[in-house]
Design a protein around this motif. Sequence first.
Motif, PDB file in Angstrom:
ATOM      1  N   GLN A   1       0.260  32.482  37.367  1.00  0.00           N
ATOM      2  CA  GLN A   1      -0.730  33.555  37.293  1.00  0.00           C
ATOM      3  C   GLN A   1      -1.208  33.869  35.882  1.00  0.00           C
ATOM      4  OE1 GLN A   1       0.158  36.998  39.749  1.00  0.00           O
ATOM      5  NE2 GLN A   1       1.607  35.822  40.966  1.00  0.00           N
ATOM      6  N   ASN A   2      -0.851  33.038  34.901  1.00  0.00           N
ATOM      7  CA  ASN A   2      -1.236  33.312  33.520  1.00  0.00           C
ATOM      8  C   ASN A   2      -2.335  32.386  33.016  1.00  0.00           C
ATOM      9  OD1 ASN A   2       0.588  35.506  32.918  1.00  0.00           O
ATOM     10  ND2 ASN A   2       2.233  34.004  33.008  1.00  0.00           N
ATOM     11  N   GLY A   3      -3.151  31.869  33.916  1.00  0.00           N
ATOM     12  CA  GLY A   3      -4.265  31.022  33.524  1.00  0.00           C
ATOM     13  C   GLY A   3      -3.889  29.549  33.517  1.00  0.00           C
ATOM     14  N   LEU A   4      -4.887  28.689  33.730  1.00  0.00           N
ATOM     15  CA  LEU A   4      -4.655  27.253  33.856  1.00  0.00           C
ATOM     16  C   LEU A   4      -4.992  26.474  32.597  1.00  0.00           C
ATOM     17  CD1 LEU A   4      -6.022  26.706  37.483  1.00  0.00           C
ATOM     18  CD2 LEU A   4      -3.654  27.090  36.750  1.00  0.00           C
ATOM     19  N   ASN A   5      -5.407  27.159  31.532  1.00  0.00           N
ATOM     20  CA  ASN A   5      -5.697  26.495  30.273  1.00  0.00           C
ATOM     21  C   ASN A   5      -4.439  25.795  29.766  1.00  0.00           C
ATOM     22  OD1 ASN A   5      -6.552  25.689  27.747  1.00  0.00           O
ATOM     23  ND2 ASN A   5      -7.477  27.649  27.222  1.00  0.00           N
ATOM     24  N   GLY A   6      -4.501  24.484  29.567  1.00  0.00           N
ATOM     25  CA  GLY A   6      -3.348  23.703  29.129  1.00  0.00           C
ATOM     26  C   GLY A   6      -2.779  22.809  30.213  1.00  0.00           C
ATOM     27  N   PHE A   7      -3.124  23.096  31.479  1.00  0.00           N
ATOM     28  CA  PHE A   7      -2.649  22.255  32.584  1.00  0.00           C
ATOM     29  C   PHE A   7      -3.451  20.950  32.709  1.00  0.00           C
ATOM     30  CE2 PHE A   7      -0.439  25.980  34.428  1.00  0.00           C
ATOM     31  CZ  PHE A   7       0.725  25.358  34.862  1.00  0.00           C
TER      32      PHE A   7
ATOM     33  N   ASP B   1       0.964  17.378   8.390  1.00  0.00           N
ATOM     34  CA  ASP B   1       1.961  18.444   8.478  1.00  0.00           C
ATOM     35  C   ASP B   1       1.505  19.597   9.368  1.00  0.00           C
ATOM     36  OD1 ASP B   1      -0.045  18.890   6.570  1.00  0.00           O
ATOM     37  OD2 ASP B   1       1.168  20.412   5.532  1.00  0.00           O
ATOM     38  N   ILE B   2       0.254  19.560   9.844  1.00  0.00           N
ATOM     39  CA  ILE B   2      -0.267  20.622  10.703  1.00  0.00           C
ATOM     40  C   ILE B   2      -0.381  20.076  12.128  1.00  0.00           C
ATOM     41  CG2 ILE B   2      -2.178  22.201  11.141  1.00  0.00           C
ATOM     42  CD1 ILE B   2      -2.863  22.078   8.192  1.00  0.00           C
ATOM     43  N   LEU B   3       0.463  20.590  13.021  1.00  0.00           N
ATOM     44  CA  LEU B   3       0.527  20.088  14.387  1.00  0.00           C
ATOM     45  C   LEU B   3       0.026  21.137  15.368  1.00  0.00           C
ATOM     46  CD1 LEU B   3       4.051  18.382  14.279  1.00  0.00           C
ATOM     47  CD2 LEU B   3       1.830  17.278  14.069  1.00  0.00           C
ATOM     48  N   GLY B   4      -0.562  20.667  16.454  1.00  0.00           N
ATOM     49  CA  GLY B   4      -1.043  21.574  17.490  1.00  0.00           C
ATOM     50  C   GLY B   4      -0.830  20.983  18.867  1.00  0.00           C
ATOM     51  N   VAL B   5      -0.867  21.840  19.891  1.00  0.00           N
ATOM     52  CA  VAL B   5      -0.691  21.440  21.289  1.00  0.00           C
ATOM     53  C   VAL B   5      -1.997  21.699  22.028  1.00  0.00           C
ATOM     54  CG1 VAL B   5       0.622  21.806  23.416  1.00  0.00           C
ATOM     55  CG2 VAL B   5       1.765  21.989  21.200  1.00  0.00           C
ATOM     56  N   HIS B   6      -2.489  20.693  22.777  1.00  0.00           N
ATOM     57  CA  HIS B   6      -3.784  20.845  23.458  1.00  0.00           C
ATOM     58  C   HIS B   6      -3.787  20.079  24.766  1.00  0.00           C
ATOM     59  CE1 HIS B   6      -4.803  16.910  21.422  1.00  0.00           C
ATOM     60  NE2 HIS B   6      -4.086  17.462  20.459  1.00  0.00           N
ATOM     61  N   GLY B   7      -3.057  20.579  25.730  1.00  0.00           N
ATOM     62  CA  GLY B   7      -3.064  19.979  27.050  1.00  0.00           C
ATOM     63  C   GLY B   7      -1.748  19.316  27.408  1.00  0.00           C
ATOM     64  N   THR B   8      -1.791  18.535  28.483  1.00  0.00           N
ATOM     65  CA  THR B   8      -0.604  17.922  29.075  1.00  0.00           C
ATOM     66  C   THR B   8      -0.905  16.460  29.377  1.00  0.00           C
ATOM     67  OG1 THR B   8      -0.019  20.038  30.103  1.00  0.00           O
ATOM     68  CG2 THR B   8       1.047  18.075  30.995  1.00  0.00           C
ATOM     69  N   GLY B   9       0.120  15.633  29.369  1.00  0.00           N
ATOM     70  CA  GLY B   9      -0.004  14.244  29.786  1.00  0.00           C
ATOM     71  C   GLY B   9       1.282  13.801  30.446  1.00  0.00           C
ATOM     72  N   PHE B  10       1.302  12.562  30.956  1.00  0.00           N
ATOM     73  CA  PHE B  10       2.525  12.093  31.603  1.00  0.00           C
ATOM     74  C   PHE B  10       2.673  10.587  31.477  1.00  0.00           C
ATOM     75  CE2 PHE B  10      -0.750  12.047  34.845  1.00  0.00           C
ATOM     76  CZ  PHE B  10      -0.491  10.944  35.642  1.00  0.00           C
ATOM     77  N   LEU B  11       3.924  10.149  31.510  1.00  0.00           N
ATOM     78  CA  LEU B  11       4.280   8.740  31.453  1.00  0.00           C
ATOM     79  C   LEU B  11       4.308   8.172  32.859  1.00  0.00           C
ATOM     80  CD1 LEU B  11       7.223   9.183  28.943  1.00  0.00           C
ATOM     81  CD2 LEU B  11       5.023   8.092  28.412  1.00  0.00           C
ATOM     82  N   ALA B  12       3.769   6.978  33.029  1.00  0.00           N
ATOM     83  CA  ALA B  12       3.719   6.350  34.346  1.00  0.00           C
ATOM     84  C   ALA B  12       4.108   4.881  34.227  1.00  0.00           C
ATOM     85  CB  ALA B  12       2.336   6.489  34.960  1.00  0.00           C
ATOM     86  N   ARG B  13       4.748   4.371  35.252  1.00  0.00           N
ATOM     87  CA  ARG B  13       5.227   2.988  35.253  1.00  0.00           C
ATOM     88  C   ARG B  13       4.567   2.214  36.380  1.00  0.00           C
ATOM     89  NH1 ARG B  13      11.525   2.193  36.090  1.00  0.00           N
ATOM     90  NH2 ARG B  13      10.906   3.103  38.069  1.00  0.00           N
ATOM     91  N   LYS B  14       4.040   1.048  36.019  1.00  0.00           N
ATOM     92  CA  LYS B  14       3.494   0.137  37.006  1.00  0.00           C
ATOM     93  C   LYS B  14       3.923  -1.271  36.618  1.00  0.00           C
ATOM     94  CE  LYS B  14      -0.656  -0.962  39.653  1.00  0.00           C
ATOM     95  NZ  LYS B  14      -2.082  -0.702  39.849  1.00  0.00           N
ATOM     96  N   GLY B  15       4.720  -1.894  37.468  1.00  0.00           N
ATOM     97  CA  GLY B  15       5.277  -3.186  37.125  1.00  0.00           C
ATOM     98  C   GLY B  15       6.227  -3.059  35.955  1.00  0.00           C
ATOM     99  N   ASN B  16       6.021  -3.870  34.920  1.00  0.00           N
ATOM    100  CA  ASN B  16       6.889  -3.847  33.743  1.00  0.00           C
ATOM    101  C   ASN B  16       6.346  -2.978  32.622  1.00  0.00           C
ATOM    102  OD1 ASN B  16       8.812  -5.658  34.852  1.00  0.00           O
ATOM    103  ND2 ASN B  16       7.477  -7.401  34.340  1.00  0.00           N
ATOM    104  N   SER B  17       5.233  -2.312  32.849  1.00  0.00           N
ATOM    105  CA  SER B  17       4.583  -1.545  31.789  1.00  0.00           C
ATOM    106  C   SER B  17       4.737  -0.049  32.004  1.00  0.00           C
ATOM    107  CB  SER B  17       3.090  -1.888  31.717  1.00  0.00           C
ATOM    108  OG  SER B  17       2.895  -3.260  31.454  1.00  0.00           O
TER     109      SER B  17
END
Length: 318
Positions: A265-271, A85-101
């Motif tokens: 300009q607000n810092g890159l922490n989280g990128f 029940d305790i959730l947090g945010v720590h960074g970024t990720g992304f979805l990528a497609r290669k072939g059928n996956s």
Amino acid sequence: MIHGLIRPKWWLLRLKRALSRYGSNGGTTQSINDDANNGYQKARLSGGFVSQLVAGNNRGRISPLHSGIPDCVTPIISHADGHPDILGVHGTGFLARKGNSVIFITARHCLMSGNEEDVPETASRLCIPYILNGIKRSKRDFLEFDLTYTFRHESIDIPGSFVDFVILTITVKPGTWQEKRLRSRAVKLPPTGNWLDDFTRTRISRQAFLNGGIIQLVTVGYPRYGTQTEIDDLGGVVTQSVVACGTLRPGVYPHTMTMADITWQNGLNGFSGSPVFLSYRSEDGIQFALAGMLVTGGNRQAQFIRISQITGSTFAPR
């Protein structure tokens, strides 16, 4: 207001009208300091320098192109160990497609809490929704991950024992709305990614590095400061991402390039874990090609792992 930027209002209005037809794909929310900053970022996308570099044969070798910024980016959300029940945010990720996956890519350190062996355990606690905003009432609303791939290296010039990216495979039933959603959001991975390496070795690119020429880059991420992503007790998720621009420069490490003069300009922490796109204007409008993934930075510049290092076989899976 960005220091050193002076533009009359008529210039901004004309710029906005000219670029209004080149919107990014939906799903994220820009959070920019003010209208001038927003106009400046769009202006950086509209330059013609890169168009000269990718004209002719270069264009045929470039990464799969997108006519807008793909809706592939998501915050890294996880629940605390033993406390779902305790959730947090720590960074970024992304979805990528290669072939059928469709796979999920992020920076390795985003899934670590100090121990090298933390990555699979942290990955098991991820709570990343198929649809970023809205109420999440079921496990079916969240991605289910299967395998975790981390990558060792033997270079004395790269910090640590592992390259700072991780690939997670996704378990999803074919033909479901979840699979369709993944495919619609995922960015296209090039077969090898060598296009960027070849691109940066051209004479005109090297001249740009020496003379301060602008080769435009764009990134999308979830910084810790200056914006907000919220998860409430009822399962509601509200995400707010940032679109930032910069310029391409040589990297500090053998496997990276530099994104310099970043407009956020607000810092890159989280990128960390954010995809980086090279952008240029063609006869079809502004095009975006996946160039790599941000891993570390500060003072308005960051290192990103080159796309060839992610899609290629330079590093063997652990």
